[in-house]
Scaffold this active site. Structure first.
Site, short mmCIF file in Angstrom:
data_model
loop_
_atom_site.label_atom_id
_atom_site.label_comp_id
_atom_site.label_asym_id
_atom_site.label_seq_id
_atom_site.Cartn_x
_atom_site.Cartn_y
_atom_site.Cartn_z
N THR A 86 44.32 111.26 51.44
CA THR A 86 45.60 110.76 50.93
C THR A 86 46.53 111.83 50.38
O THR A 86 46.21 112.49 49.39
CB THR A 86 45.41 109.71 49.81
OG1 THR A 86 44.46 108.76 50.24
CG2 THR A 86 46.71 109.03 49.48
N ARG A 111 40.06 97.75 57.73
CA ARG A 111 40.04 98.04 56.28
C ARG A 111 41.33 98.76 55.86
O ARG A 111 41.82 99.65 56.53
CB ARG A 111 38.82 98.93 55.97
CG ARG A 111 38.70 99.33 54.49
CD ARG A 111 39.35 100.67 54.22
NE ARG A 111 39.10 101.13 52.85
CZ ARG A 111 39.73 102.17 52.30
NH1 ARG A 111 40.62 102.84 52.98
NH2 ARG A 111 39.46 102.53 51.06
N VAL A 112 41.87 98.36 54.73
CA VAL A 112 43.04 99.02 54.15
C VAL A 112 42.72 99.34 52.70
O VAL A 112 42.12 98.53 51.99
CB VAL A 112 44.29 98.10 54.23
CG1 VAL A 112 45.46 98.71 53.50
CG2 VAL A 112 44.66 97.83 55.68
N GLY A 113 43.11 100.53 52.24
CA GLY A 113 42.83 100.94 50.86
C GLY A 113 44.05 100.81 49.97
O GLY A 113 44.93 99.96 50.19
N ASP A 114 44.10 101.67 48.98
CA ASP A 114 45.17 101.61 47.98
C ASP A 114 46.50 102.17 48.48
O ASP A 114 47.58 101.75 48.05
CB ASP A 114 44.76 102.42 46.74
CG ASP A 114 44.42 103.86 47.09
OD1 ASP A 114 43.68 104.07 48.09
OD2 ASP A 114 44.86 104.79 46.38
N GLY A 165 41.70 108.85 46.40
CA GLY A 165 40.33 108.53 46.04
C GLY A 165 39.91 107.23 46.70
O GLY A 165 40.58 106.75 47.62
N GLY A 188 39.95 103.85 47.51
CA GLY A 188 40.99 102.86 47.31
C GLY A 188 40.50 101.56 46.71
O GLY A 188 41.22 100.91 45.95
N1 GLY Z 1 42.88 106.41 49.00
C1 GLY Z 1 42.85 106.14 50.37
C2 GLY Z 1 42.01 105.03 50.76
O1 GLY Z 1 41.12 104.61 50.04
O2 GLY Z 1 42.22 104.55 51.85
#
Ligand code: GLY
Length: 321
Positions: free
Chosen positions: A183, A211-214, A235, A237
């Site tokens: 990121t 999957r999608v993170g923060d 980090g 997410g």
């Molecule tokens: N920080 C990026 C993710 O977890 O996708």
């Protein structure tokens, strides 16, 4: 690139306390030093040069952040953002990004394939649609309508790494380390004192498809309030989402914490709630309305990059002991 490390000792009140933690002073570029550009990690000089060029030639803070992030997205040598990013467990590179500007407007794209610059696409979602988020095929369709071209983002190197990983019997995503960091989040304040930010990632290597993170989530991966400040994250997410990290930091700043204190408090929120916090990384950077910078991570190893007066330096962030 010049490097400088900070050694600061923090004295914290107990995690979860309502009182503000007593924390030593953050890195404080003077007010007159604006513009200020801050980003997660050390992605090299080029992203900050691009951002600085934009902001010093009357570009807005948002122009600067997108210019900087696009350099990282186009760099095949990092495996966590844009082209060259490690794919999901099914071999697809899927990208997430968001932007937020000084007017409190924002846009994000989730789970986008074959589009090199999700950061720019996120801006177009903000500026050209009535929506905040577009995801998957809908985001790609919008990108093509806006003149983006599809391209293969799975490089030979990333494909080979994924193929090696596929041979393993345990089907576990690869956690972040210094080589496999993730990121780019970039936040900036321009000469007029206006704040904006942009965040972009290919996400957790070998994640489940979909999957999608923060990172594309306004409030988790990025938040900007032009009266108060901006924050962004990197980090794992899943944990940053659980505390709405970036929004939490900006609200902490609204309640009187410095950017440094607010980043530290966000890490304390994670460590107080999730006892396995030593097993993953979460990192935050923040920028106050006066140009003050803060950064903190759950665990050792996080670096962040700051440009003021045209000079770019990389710093080691403090972390929870
Ligand atoms: N920080 C990026 C993710 O977890 O996708």
């Amino acid at each position: 690139m010049n490097r400088r490390s900070f050694v600061r000792k923090s004295s914290l009140l107990a995690a979860g306390s309502l009182a503000l933690p007593q924390i030593s002073k953050s890195h404080n570029p003077p007010f007159s030093a604006m513009p200020v550009i801050v980003s997660t990690w050390d992605f090299g000089k080029a992203p900050h040069e691009a951002a600085w060029n934009a902001i010093s030639k009357k570009g807005s803070a948002l122009d600067a952040c997108i210019a900087g992030v696009k350099v990282v997205e186009a760099d095949e040598t990092n495996h966590s953002v844009g082209i060259g990013g490690y794919p999901d467990r099914d071999g697809h590179v899927t990208l997430d990004a968001c932007v937020m500007n000084e007017q409190g407007n924002c846009g994000g794209v989730f789970f986008v394939e074959e589009i090199l610059h999700p950061s720019e696409l996120a801006r177009m979602v903000m500026e050209k649609t009535p929506h905040v988020y577009l995801a998957g095929q809908g985001a790609v369709q919008f990108a093509l309508e806006q003149g983006f071209k599809k391209q293969n983002l799975l490089t030979t190197e990333a494909k080979e790494e994924w193929e090696k990983w596929c041979k393993q019997t345990n089907y576990k995503p690869r956690p972040m380390d210094e080589k496999n960091h993730d990121t780019v989040g970039m936040i900036a304040i321009d000469k007029l004192g206006n704040l904006s930010g942009c965040c972009s990632t290919s996400g957790w290597a070998y994640k489940m498809h979909g999957r999608v993170g923060d990172s594309p989530n306004i409030g988790s991966g990025l938040f900007v309030d032009n009266e108060i400040g901006a924050a962004t994250s990197t980090g794992l997410g899943e944990y940053i989402i659980k505390i709405c990290g970036a929004h939490l930091i900006v609200e902490s700043m609204r309640n009187g914490r410095t950017p440094q204190e607010a980043c530290e408090a966000a890490c304390l929120r994670i460590s107080s709630k999730y006892k396995n916090y030593k097993d993953f990384q979460a990192c935050f950077i923040a920028l106050g309305k006066d140009g003050t910078v803060g950064a903190y991570s759950l665990n050792k190893g996080f670096q962040y990059t700051v440009t003021t007066n045209g000079e770019t330096l990389v710093y080691d962030a403090e972390y929870l002991e």
